[in-house]
Write an enzyme that holds these catalytic residues in place. Structure first.
Site, PDB file in Angstrom:
ATOM      1  CE  LYS A 164      32.340  39.604  30.470  1.00  0.00           C
ATOM      2  NZ  LYS A 164      31.472  39.629  29.301  1.00  0.00           N
ATOM      3  CE  LYS A 217      35.796  39.874  28.408  1.00  0.00           C
ATOM      4  NZ  LYS A 217      34.502  39.821  27.837  1.00  0.00           N
TER       5      LYS A 217
END
Ligand code: PBG
Length: 292
Positions: A164, A217
């Site tokens: 992330k 992500k």
């Protein structure tokens, strides 16, 4: 899978201006939305709680009657076949908006693990099918795994937001989840966008700690890492097409600069082509309808 925001109250639908078509929903309307999603045949939902009060201990995150816990119980009762995942993080629940316990001017990694474990267990107890830690503290997957096992939830899988990035594309989400940090940024715990190899290391560590699925992500700007992860690891790879990716497509379409449906399809096809087996996207209902 569709991310959904749940807020207190009844009959509440707070539209999110930067994410056309998306809204914070109170539990009753969330249940209705989930019933519809089940009928449409989408893969499942990822719930984000937006509490009415916040404090420096993120106590709303792990309260047994917290907003997410109540939402999970209500949705699983009304639509038991729908897969319900929960975002496990503190930023929506802390008064300062950081994802963990702030000590001085820093986030205390290890103290935060306790909150995360309590939160994950409370979500599982409420009936969540899967928990998805998105905080990016080191060691959280192992810590959560142990806590789940200890409390009798050894069958609850962990979908780790493993790679992330500290991304500008979360901007609209922070409006939606009311989780903008009040000082500083998230760069001490989220990853540097220029560092792809570190993403592979983070994924490896999460796997070793017991992650069952791995997520990249944002999705669109990181297709190379989705592909690398797909080639390298033998677990399902997820990708999160985040709020900013969704907002950009909508904004351009509203201006008449691109075709909304084609841009949606092309962006999602590319994420799939890169190797994502699970896609989180605010377009979930639209894309399911388009494919029907
Ligand atoms: C919570 C969290 C964020 C997103 C998912 N979980 C925001 C952030 O890290 O700032 C972003 C999702 C999106 O932009 O759609 N930590």
């Amino acid at each position: 899978m569709l991310p959904l925001f749940v807020c207190p109250g009844e009959g509440v639908r707070n539209a999110i201006s930067s994410m056309p078509g998306q809204a914070q929903l109170s539990v009753d309307l969330l249940v209705r939305e989930c019933e519809e999603m089940r009928k449409l045949g989408i893969g499942g939902v990822m719930l984000f709680g937006v509490p009415d009060t916040k404090d420096d201990q993120a106590s709303g995150a792990y309260a047994e009657d917290g907003i997410t816990q109540r939402a999970v119980r209500a949705v699983k009762k009304a639509v038991p076949e729908l897969i319900v995942m929960t975002d496990v993080c503190n930023c929506e629940y802390t008064s300062h908006g950081h994802c963990g316990k702030v000590v001085g001017n820093d986030v205390d990694n290890d103290a935060t693990l306790e909150w995360l474990a309590k939160t994950a267990v409370s979500h599982a107890r409420a009936g969540a099918d899967m928990v998805a830690p998105s905080d990016m503290m080191d060691g959280r997957v192992g810590f959560i795994r142990e806590a789940l096992d200890e409390h009798g939830f050894s069958n609850t899988p962990i979908f780790a937001y493993a790679a992330k990035f500290a991304s500008v594309f979360y901007g609209p989400f922070r409006e939606a989840a009311e989780s903008t940090p009040q000082f500083g940024d998230r760069r001490s715990y989220q990853m540097d966008p220029s560092n792809g190899r570190e993403a592979m290391l983070e994924m490896e560590l999460d796997l070793e700690e017991g992650a069952d699925l791995l997520m990249v992500k944002p999705a669109g700007p990181y297709l190379d890492l989705i592909r690398q992860a797909r080639d390298r690891f033998d677990v399902p790879i997820g990708a999160y097409q985040v709020s900013g990716e969704y907002a950009m497509i909508h904004a351009a379409a509203q201006n008449g600069w691109i075709d909304l449906d084609r841009a949606m399809m092309e962006s999602l096809t590319s994420i799939r082509r890169a190797g994502a087996g699970v896609i989180l996207t605010y377009f979930a209902p639209d894309v399911v309808r388009a494919l029907a």
